[in-house]
Structures are given as structure tokens and as C-alpha cells.
Write an enzyme that holds these catalytic residues in place. Structure first.
Site, PDB file in Angstrom:
ATOM      1  N   ASN A   9      22.744 -39.034  -8.976  1.00  0.00           N
ATOM      2  CA  ASN A   9      23.452 -38.201  -8.003  1.00  0.00           C
ATOM      3  C   ASN A   9      22.853 -36.803  -8.096  1.00  0.00           C
ATOM      4  O   ASN A   9      23.142 -36.062  -9.018  1.00  0.00           O
ATOM      5  CB  ASN A   9      24.951 -38.173  -8.337  1.00  0.00           C
ATOM      6  N   LYS A  11      23.308 -34.313  -6.256  1.00  0.00           N
ATOM      7  CA  LYS A  11      24.205 -33.250  -5.763  1.00  0.00           C
ATOM      8  C   LYS A  11      23.413 -32.315  -4.824  1.00  0.00           C
ATOM      9  O   LYS A  11      22.510 -32.778  -4.132  1.00  0.00           O
ATOM     10  CB  LYS A  11      24.833 -32.492  -6.929  1.00  0.00           C
ATOM     11  N   HIS A  95      33.694 -38.697  -5.045  1.00  0.00           N
ATOM     12  CA  HIS A  95      33.233 -37.983  -6.247  1.00  0.00           C
ATOM     13  C   HIS A  95      34.243 -36.882  -6.578  1.00  0.00           C
ATOM     14  O   HIS A  95      34.832 -36.282  -5.672  1.00  0.00           O
ATOM     15  CB  HIS A  95      31.851 -37.382  -5.988  1.00  0.00           C
ATOM     16  N   GLU A  97      33.904 -33.932  -7.358  1.00  0.00           N
ATOM     17  CA  GLU A  97      33.647 -32.631  -6.715  1.00  0.00           C
ATOM     18  C   GLU A  97      34.153 -32.638  -5.265  1.00  0.00           C
ATOM     19  O   GLU A  97      34.622 -31.615  -4.766  1.00  0.00           O
ATOM     20  CB  GLU A  97      32.136 -32.305  -6.792  1.00  0.00           C
ATOM     21  N   GLU A 167      34.416 -41.876 -13.904  1.00  0.00           N
ATOM     22  CA  GLU A 167      33.867 -40.562 -14.242  1.00  0.00           C
ATOM     23  C   GLU A 167      34.983 -39.620 -14.674  1.00  0.00           C
ATOM     24  O   GLU A 167      35.634 -38.992 -13.817  1.00  0.00           O
ATOM     25  CB  GLU A 167      33.160 -39.959 -13.022  1.00  0.00           C
ATOM     26  N   GLY A 173      29.005 -32.903 -15.883  1.00  0.00           N
ATOM     27  CA  GLY A 173      28.240 -31.654 -15.905  1.00  0.00           C
ATOM     28  C   GLY A 173      28.611 -30.723 -17.039  1.00  0.00           C
ATOM     29  O   GLY A 173      28.233 -29.553 -17.033  1.00  0.00           O
ATOM     30  N   SER A 212      27.844 -36.800 -18.007  1.00  0.00           N
ATOM     31  CA  SER A 212      26.872 -36.359 -19.005  1.00  0.00           C
ATOM     32  C   SER A 212      26.140 -37.503 -19.700  1.00  0.00           C
ATOM     33  O   SER A 212      25.937 -37.474 -20.913  1.00  0.00           O
ATOM     34  CB  SER A 212      27.559 -35.431 -20.031  1.00  0.00           C
TER      35      SER A 212
HETATM   36  C1  PEP Z   1      28.024 -36.922 -11.537  1.00  0.00           C
HETATM   37  O1  PEP Z   1      27.764 -35.978 -10.829  1.00  0.00           O
HETATM   38  O2  PEP Z   1      28.471 -37.961 -11.024  1.00  0.00           O
HETATM   39  C2  PEP Z   1      27.768 -36.813 -12.967  1.00  0.00           C
HETATM   40  C3  PEP Z   1      28.151 -37.784 -13.737  1.00  0.00           C
HETATM   41  O3  PEP Z   1      27.150 -35.659 -13.403  1.00  0.00           O
HETATM   42  P1  PEP Z   1      26.568 -35.375 -14.881  1.00  0.00           P
HETATM   43  O4  PEP Z   1      25.752 -36.583 -15.283  1.00  0.00           O
HETATM   44  O5  PEP Z   1      25.736 -34.152 -14.742  1.00  0.00           O
HETATM   45  O6  PEP Z   1      27.741 -35.201 -15.791  1.00  0.00           O
END
Ligand code: PEP
Length: 255
Positions: A9, A11, A95, A97, A167, A173, A212
Site C-alpha cells: 500500500n 499510500k 483502510h 486512514e 490492521e 506506520g 509495520s
Molecule cells: C498500511 O498502510 O496498511 C500499513 C500496514 O502501513 P505500515 O506497514 O507502514 O504500518
């Protein structure tokens, strides 16, 4: 056996030049690893370039969001048919976000899920609790509510053609990963929730972990029984890191 999926992803990151370089690196890093399915979810504007570069490869691509509408006066929105026009297989739905920064609630996410599926895209449905919710001990309640919104609107069978990404918001992040045990516990919970309505769908659906994921924790996470790969943010922007995560997913043998 469920084929693991590693989806990047990106973003709102990258430039035309960096996307070109990143895709080249990911393609070169694929090597002989065909055991895991790989996908990248690009910013809309880079999807045509992504398609040109990945066409003919084993790597799939997708969008990060979509409109609930098919067409019309919806300035700034992108329809499912437009994603399909550029060869997208996947689209991320719900997601965290989108939920927290753009006010997408469970009902809207469920609607987007249904629209994606009806159009022939594979939705990657994101669910997960905030840190506050985990600390309040309502993690399962929150995730069950997010799942129920989709299954009540679309039916349990709709999940057969989808992917779920667990998630935990506190791990996205932040560099703070859920432990393999914490993640497995929630993946097993999600699978059990689905199994209570359809054991067949529960057995087949891929539930990937996001939060992460890095080369140094991927193997351990992916070796858990109910973790079928990852949704990767930050590390998907570096070809070597993303490739190492893909390799980790391909190397897992759950017998
Ligand atoms: C995500 O944006 O779905 C995500 C898991 O980000 P990150 O791996 O940076 O934590």
C-alpha cells in the site's frame, strides 16, 4: 491451502520516476518466488504507469480506495469501472486512514466493499482497533462490528471473493508491530467469526496482517496458522524490503 498474499500500500507516496524505479526493483526481486501472490496498490494517478510496467508479470496491482458511485457528478472520485479499465485486480476498502481521516464509517465501507465486488474487483477489507479500543479491552467487539457491517450488507458468501486485512491501527506506520501471538489471536478470532456463518468461506479466505511489517518480522508473523501474508505500507516503498517480505511469505511452509 491458502496462497499467501503480500500487497503493498503505497499510500500518497512517490513520483512518476520513483514509481518506475520501485516497480523495476520489485520485478527484479521477485526471483523464483511464485509461492506468494504479490500486488501493489498505487496512487490512482500512477496506476496507468503501473499497469504498463507490470503487464505480463506475475505481480497484480490495485487501487487504495474507490467511489460507491458508478459515474456522474462526484468531483475527485474514482469508480470501480475506472480501476478495472486499467487492469486493477485489487482495491483496498476501509483502510484505517480512510476511516479516521476521511470519516468513512462501517456502512460506507460495506457499501464500497459491495460495489468493488459487484464490479469484479477483489476488495481488501481492512479491519482493526485503535490503541484506545485495545486498552479498553474491546478489540474483538470492534473488529466483529466492522466485519458484521459487511456480512450483514453483502452476505457471508461475499467474503469468499475477498481478502481481509487485520490492521491494528496502533501498529500502522508506527514501527510498533503486533506480536505474532497478538496478531494470530485476532486472525483466529476473525476466522472463527466467519466460520460461525460459513466454515467453507472461513477456511478459504485469506486474512493478511498489516501494521509495520518489515523484513525482520515478516517470517515470524507469516508462519502463524491464520496469517496468510501481509498488507505492507512503509516497507513496500523500498524494493529490497518489499522483496524480502515477499520471499518470507513464499518460504513459509505450514505443511
Ligand atoms: C498500511 O498502510 O496498511 C500499513 C500496514 O502501513 P505500515 O506497514 O507502514 O504500518
Amino acid at each position: 491451502m491458502r496462497q499467501p498474499l503480500v500487497a503493498g500500500n503505497w499510500k500518497m507516496n512517490g513520483s512518476r520516476a520513483s514509481v518506475k524505479e520501485l516497480l523495476e526493483g520489485i520485478k527484479n526481486g521477485m526471483g523464483s518466488v511464485a509461492k506468494a501472490e504479490v500486488a501493489v496498490c498505487a496512487p490512482y494517478i500512477y496506476i496507468p504507469d503501473t499497469q504498463s510496467q507490470l503487464a505480463g508479470s506475475e505481480i497484480a496491482w490495485g487501487g487504495q480506495n474507490l467511489s460507491t458511485e458508478a459515474s456522474g457528478a462526484f468531483t475527485g472520485e474514482i469508480a470501480a469501472s475506472m480501476l478495472l479499465d486499467f487492469g486493477c485486480k485489487y482495491v483496498i476498502v476501509g483502510h484505517s486512514e480512510r476511516r479516521t481521516l476521511y470519516g468513512e464509517d462501517d456502512a460506507l465501507v460495506a457499501k464500497k466493499f459491495g460495489v468493488a465486488l459487484a464490479a469484479g474487483l477483489v476488495p481488501i477489507l481492512c479491519v482493526g482497533e485503535s490503541l484506545e479500543e485495545r486498552e479498553q479491552g474491546i478489540t474483538e467487539e470492534v473488529v466483529a462490528r466492522q466485519l458484521d457491517a459487511v456480512t450483514e450488507a453483502e452476505g457471508i458468501a461475499a467474503l469468499a471473493d475477498a481478502v481481509i486485512a487485520y490492521e491494528p491501527v496502533w501498529a500502522i506506520g508506527t514501527g510498533r508491530t503486533a506480536t505474532p501471538e497478538q496478531a494470530q489471536e485476532m486472525h483466529a478470532f476473525i476466522r472463527a467469526q466467519i466460520a460461525s456463518e460459513s466454515p467453507r468461506v472461513a477456511e478459504a479466505i485469506r486474512i493478511v496482517y498489516g501494521g509495520s511489517v518489515k523484513p525482520d518480522n515478516a517470517a515470524e508473523l507469516f508462519s502463524e496458522a491464520d496469517i496468510d501474508g501481509g498488507l505492507v505500507g512503509g516497507a513496500s516503498l523500498k524494493a529490497d524490503e518489499f522483496s524480502a517480505i515477499v520471499s518470507a511469505a513464499g518460504a513459509v511452509d505450514k505443511g
